[in-house]
Every structure is written in structure tokens, then in C-alpha cells.
Design a protein around this motif. Structure first.
Motif, PDB file in Angstrom:
ATOM      1  N   ARG A 106       6.553  -4.738  -4.852  1.00  0.00           N
ATOM      2  CA  ARG A 106       6.851  -3.513  -5.556  1.00  0.00           C
ATOM      3  C   ARG A 106       6.630  -2.634  -3.815  1.00  0.00           C
ATOM      4  O   ARG A 106       7.099  -1.652  -3.683  1.00  0.00           O
ATOM      5  CB  ARG A 106       5.772  -2.747  -6.670  1.00  0.00           C
ATOM      6  CG  ARG A 106       6.162  -3.373  -7.786  1.00  0.00           C
ATOM      7  CD  ARG A 106       7.425  -4.362  -8.898  1.00  0.00           C
ATOM      8  NE  ARG A 106       8.831  -2.791  -8.451  1.00  0.00           N
ATOM      9  CZ  ARG A 106       9.532  -2.614  -8.174  1.00  0.00           C
ATOM     10  NH1 ARG A 106      10.235  -3.309  -7.985  1.00  0.00           N
ATOM     11  NH2 ARG A 106      10.446  -1.421  -8.571  1.00  0.00           N
ATOM     12  N   MET A 133      15.234  -2.933  -6.202  1.00  0.00           N
ATOM     13  CA  MET A 133      14.300  -2.558  -6.413  1.00  0.00           C
ATOM     14  C   MET A 133      13.835  -1.333  -7.468  1.00  0.00           C
ATOM     15  O   MET A 133      12.519  -0.982  -8.125  1.00  0.00           O
ATOM     16  CB  MET A 133      12.880  -2.160  -4.709  1.00  0.00           C
ATOM     17  CG  MET A 133      13.230  -3.540  -4.383  1.00  0.00           C
ATOM     18  SD  MET A 133      11.499  -3.476  -2.757  1.00  0.00           S
ATOM     19  CE  MET A 133      10.264  -2.733  -3.508  1.00  0.00           C
ATOM     20  N   GLU A 136      11.208   2.870  -8.585  1.00  0.00           N
ATOM     21  CA  GLU A 136       9.964   2.728  -8.188  1.00  0.00           C
ATOM     22  C   GLU A 136       9.326   1.675  -7.246  1.00  0.00           C
ATOM     23  O   GLU A 136       8.225   2.461  -6.849  1.00  0.00           O
ATOM     24  CB  GLU A 136       8.998   2.731  -9.328  1.00  0.00           C
ATOM     25  CG  GLU A 136       9.353   2.965 -10.861  1.00  0.00           C
ATOM     26  CD  GLU A 136       8.653   4.635 -10.742  1.00  0.00           C
ATOM     27  OE1 GLU A 136       7.335   4.883 -10.237  1.00  0.00           O
ATOM     28  OE2 GLU A 136       9.341   5.549 -10.963  1.00  0.00           O
ATOM     29  N   GLY A 137      10.125   1.491  -6.467  1.00  0.00           N
ATOM     30  CA  GLY A 137       9.540   0.170  -5.408  1.00  0.00           C
ATOM     31  C   GLY A 137       9.219   1.543  -4.196  1.00  0.00           C
ATOM     32  O   GLY A 137      10.362   2.417  -3.943  1.00  0.00           O
ATOM     33  N   GLY A 290       2.507  -9.885  -6.851  1.00  0.00           N
ATOM     34  CA  GLY A 290       2.307  -9.044  -5.586  1.00  0.00           C
ATOM     35  C   GLY A 290       1.925  -8.873  -5.520  1.00  0.00           C
ATOM     36  O   GLY A 290       1.153  -7.507  -4.078  1.00  0.00           O
TER      37      GLY A 290
END
Length: 339
Positions: A106, A133, A136-137, A290
Motif C-alpha cells: 500500500r 493505488m 489510501e495508498g 504487503g
């Protein structure tokens, strides 16, 4: 020399293997990554300073590798490390392809200020990352010190709309970083120091001077996990652990550092095995959901053979190892300065 152990050169050469690994995407101006690996009492380690570095600078990388292979490492405080995606200076239409290699990440570090490209190329690339993304990325930019002060200020204004997490080494000198930080303070975008840490005689001078809000630390150029931990402690600001386009063996060294840090506030740049088309293990340290696990990596013998560098390049790396070992040996034999 930060390492207390300097094994005989013959012990290093006895297990030395040199590999040449193609990349999925051109990165730092190269399409193939070369690395020298060797095995010590505590496992395998990597020596892979970039080819343009002189022996004095490269010796710190050898010090780190010896430390990792010959000494037990500090205790881990965590079992997995959150990592960022790394987006080379690719055209905007290739961003999705690159991000797809970083499962669940992320945060994206986007390379900017590539030689031969324009600011418009950077804007298009960062825009594509933000679109891929979503809101929120997290997006951080890395200029590798390529902008001068005015170029950096102009670029920040052009890129600030993409909600940047921080700017990594936008300018090369500490004085430029100080002034840029003053000029853009109202934007609330932190500045991270990389080259000003790992290539400096005093790795924390950039923080002491008020030129950076956080530091990027890499195990190999800082001489090992313990020395990097001391740099972070002395700097007194948040740290991001990153890699130097290592094989999974080298990434394991960075993972050991990230695992040992008392605090880990940012995703780390330790997912770069995804930039390699091949690796030295069938179980590489690539991002899953992630993050990467905290573990040492042992290369597969068949892959070391399959991806072995040719005779000329292997000889070049072994000669470099000999020279850097001599640099370390000279430091060990040098009498201590009087107190």
C-alpha cells in the motif's frame, strides 16, 4: 571498520559465487544486477557495491557481508516487515505492470528525476501510481539527489497534489536540503536523506544540520546491521530500511536490520526482489500481503550455477573482493589513536 572479525581472504574466496541476474525493468541505468555471495559460519551474505564505487566505499559493503556471515545478528523484534513497491522511471502506461509484482503493498516509492526525462514524465508516472493505488495508498518520491535547489522546489510544487508521504534525497548537498526544507515547510512534506547518510563520513550530519526529517538506512553501505542500528539511534529521527537492488540473500541482511529496530514507523524498501527477473533462491524474499518474512536466505546451488556470471566478470568481482579485504585489513592493523 565496524566488524570485529576479519576472516582470512582464503576463507571468503573458498565459497565465493558471483551471479548476474537480469532485471524485469531497467533500474539505475542497468538491466542486469551482479552480486558476489559467500558463506560463513552463520550463513550466506552478499557483497554487491555498485560497479562505479571505489574500493574505499565498497569496503564498507564487504564489512557488512562479513559481519552477517561470521557473527550472530541482533535479536529480532518482529517476524515480518511491511514493504513498499518500487516503481522505476518507467512510462506511465507501465506503472500498473510494475505495481502488480508487489502483492498487497500500500506504499509505493517512485523514482523521479531520471536522466534524459522531463518533469512532465515524473508527473505522469506519479499520477498513474496515485490512480492505481487510490486515495489510501502512500506515495514517496526518490530523486537520488539529481535536482538542484530550484529544480527541486519547482518539482515539489508540480507533484504535491498527489499527497506525498515524503521526498527522498531531492538534492545532493546538505545545504540544498536545508534550504529546500525551509522553502517547502508550509506544504508539510517531510524530507528523507539517503545518499547524505550512506555516502557521508558522518552519517547523521544531515540530521544534525536540520536538513532531514527521517533517514533511509541500508545495511551494506553502512557496514552492517549493528552500525546501522547505531546510526539510527544517534540520528534520533524515524528510519526507513531500504535495499540496494540486492538478491534475496542481501535483502535478508536488510530484513535483519528492520527486524531489530526498536521502532518501525514506515514501510521499508525491502521488496525489490520483485524487480529481478530471476533470483538465487526458489523461495525469494518477495512481498506477500504487503510484507516480507524475517529470515535468512540460503541460495539454491543449482541457481548459483545457472545464473553464474561469466569468467571475466567473476574474475573482476573476486579481484574487487581481494582489494576491499586489503582495505579492511589495513584498518585493523592501524594503531588506535591516542585518547
Amino acid at each position: 571498520m565496524s566488524n570485529e572479525i576479519l576472516p582470512p581472504l582464503e576463507d571468503l574466496l573458498a565459497t565465493t559465487r558471483v551471479v548476474s541476474l537480469p532485471l524485469n525493468t531497467r533500474f539505475r541505468g542497468v538491466e542486469t544486477r551482479e552480486a558476489l555471495l559467500f558463506e560463513g559460519p552463520h550463513g550466506w551474505a552478499e557483497f554487491s557495491p555498485f560497479v562505479e564505487y571505489d574500493d574505499t566505499e565498497a569496503a564498507a559493503w564487504l564489512d557488512a557481508a562479513i559481519d552477517f556471515a561470521w557473527r550472530p545478528q541482533p535479536s529480532a523484534r518482529r517476524t515480518a516487515i511491511p514493504v513498499n513497491a518500487t516503481v522505476p522511471a518507467v512510462p506511465a502506461d507501465r506503472v500498473g505492470e510494475v505495481l502488480a509484482r508487489f502483492d498487497g503493498c500500500r506504499t509505493a516509492k517512485v523514482k523521479v528525476a531520471e536522466r534524459g526525462q522531463l518533469l512532465a514524465d515524473d508527473v505522469a508516472r506519479v499520477r498513474a501510481v496515485r490512480e492505481a493505488m487510490g486515495a489510501e495508498g502512500r506515495i514517496r518520491l526518490d530523486a537520488n539527489g539529481a535536482w538542484n535547489l530550484d529544480e527541486a522546489e519547482h518539482a515539489v510544487h508540480a507533484l504535491a497534489e498527489f499527497d506525498l508521504e515524503y521526498l527522498e534525497q531531492p538534492c545532493g548537498s546538505i545545504d540544498e536540503l536545508i534550504e529546500l526544507r525551509r522553502r517547502i515547510r508550509y506544504l508539510g512534506i517531510p524530507i528523507a536523506a539517503d545518499e547524505s547518510v550512506r555516502k557521508a563520513e558522518d552519517p547523521v550530519a544531515v540530521v544534525t544540520a536540520g536538513a532531514a526529517d527521517l533517514v533511509v538506512v541500508k545495511v551494506q553501505p553502512l557496514g552492517g546491521v549493528r552500525r546501522a542500528l547505531r546510526v539510527v539511534a544517534k540520528a534520533g529521527v524515524p528510519a526507513v530500511v531500504s535495499s540496494a537492488l540486492d538478491t534475496s540473500v542481501g535483502l535478508g541482511m536488510g530484513v535483519a536490520l528492520a527486524a531489530a529496530l526498536p521502532e518501525l514507523s514506515y514501510d521499508c524498501g525491502l521488496g525489490t526482489a520483485s524487480l529481478l527477473a530471476v533470483d538465487v533462491t526458489a523461495d525469494p524474499l518477495v512481498a506477500g500481503s504487503g510484507e516480507v518474512p524475517v529470515r535468512r536466505v540460503t541460495p539454491d546451488r543449482e541457481l548459483l550455477v545457472e545464473h553464474a556470471a561469466d569468467h571475466e566478470r567473476s574474475t573482476w568481482w573476486r579481484d574487487r573482493l581481494r582489494r576491499c579485504h586489503a582495505v579492511l585489513a589495513a584498518r585493523v592493523s592501524r594503531p588506535a589513536a591516542p585518547r
